[in-house]
Scaffold this active site. Structure first.
Site, short mmCIF file in Angstrom:
data_model
loop_
_atom_site.label_atom_id
_atom_site.label_comp_id
_atom_site.label_asym_id
_atom_site.label_seq_id
_atom_site.Cartn_x
_atom_site.Cartn_y
_atom_site.Cartn_z
N HIS A 82 21.10 32.95 -7.33
CA HIS A 82 20.94 32.98 -8.79
C HIS A 82 20.44 34.34 -9.26
O HIS A 82 19.81 35.09 -8.51
CB HIS A 82 19.98 31.88 -9.23
CG HIS A 82 20.59 30.52 -9.14
ND1 HIS A 82 19.94 29.39 -9.58
CD2 HIS A 82 21.80 30.08 -8.69
CE1 HIS A 82 20.71 28.33 -9.41
NE2 HIS A 82 21.84 28.73 -8.86
N GLU A 84 18.01 35.13 -11.25
CA GLU A 84 16.56 35.29 -11.20
C GLU A 84 16.11 35.72 -9.80
O GLU A 84 15.28 36.62 -9.65
CB GLU A 84 15.84 33.97 -11.56
CG GLU A 84 16.22 33.42 -12.92
CD GLU A 84 17.36 32.41 -12.88
OE1 GLU A 84 17.31 31.45 -13.67
OE2 GLU A 84 18.30 32.57 -12.08
N CYS A 107 16.36 27.13 -12.73
CA CYS A 107 16.33 25.88 -11.97
C CYS A 107 15.01 25.79 -11.20
O CYS A 107 14.21 26.73 -11.20
CB CYS A 107 17.51 25.83 -10.99
SG CYS A 107 17.36 26.99 -9.62
N CYS A 110 14.55 28.59 -8.47
CA CYS A 110 14.18 29.88 -9.06
C CYS A 110 12.76 29.83 -9.62
O CYS A 110 12.02 30.81 -9.54
CB CYS A 110 15.18 30.28 -10.13
SG CYS A 110 16.78 30.75 -9.43
#
Length: 168
Positions: A82, A84, A107, A110
């Site tokens: 992801h 992040e 999420c 993260c």
């Protein structure tokens, strides 16, 4: 007389940093969802950027981009890093007290990285997965860790990058 007063149509800091996150998202090769992230320290210096994609050395020609294949390993989800996480991994310094600008609300996986890295504020545009278990868990952990979460509210709706304007 030209140039005697400053411009008044400049963008605010939140719009600037979210613009960097949105520009980072344009690097994603994901055909369905492009997410970008920008981490800023307490002095308003960018210290990390990232976008969603496969890990370094893993071919985006060989791994799947599908999101609804019957076999879970034929989907992108087990493989994608992801935005992040990439921004945290790409950061140039300690992130204690930093702010994360991100296109989509993080999420739960993260959120763990955000908390552990010391980021104290998240500014996001989209919370379309707010009813999923992953985001509910994320919000619970972020709240417990006193990470402030704020929906983006910049001073403009559209930011246009005009390369032509600066060409000779």
């Amino acid at each position: 007389m030209i140039g005697t007063t400053k411009r008044t149509d400049y963008i605010d800091w939140d719009t600037y940093f979210m613009g960097v996150a949105l520009l980072s998202a344009q690097r994603s090769k994901d055909p369905n969802t492009q997410v970008g992230a920008c981490i800023v320290d307490e002095n308003k210096h960018i210290v990390g950027t990232g976008y969603n994609g496969f890990p370094k050395g893993c071919s985006d020609e060989e791994l799947p981009w599908a999101n609804n294949a019957e076999n879970p390993n034929d989907n992108k989800y087990p493989y994608v890093v992801h935005a992040e996480a990439n921004a945290i991994l790409n950061s140039t310094k300690q992130l204690k007290g930093a702010t994360l600008y991100v296109v989509m609300f993080p999420c739960n996986e993260c959120a763990k990285l955000i908390i552990q890295s010391g980021i104290k504020k998240i500014i996001y545009i989209n919370d379309k997965y707010k009813n999923t278990d992953s985001v509910k868990a994320s919000k619970k952990m972020l709240n417990m860790a006193n990470v402030e979460c704020k929906k983006f509210s910049g001073n403009i709706d559209k930011l246009i990058i005009d390369f032509e304007r600066y060409k000779e």
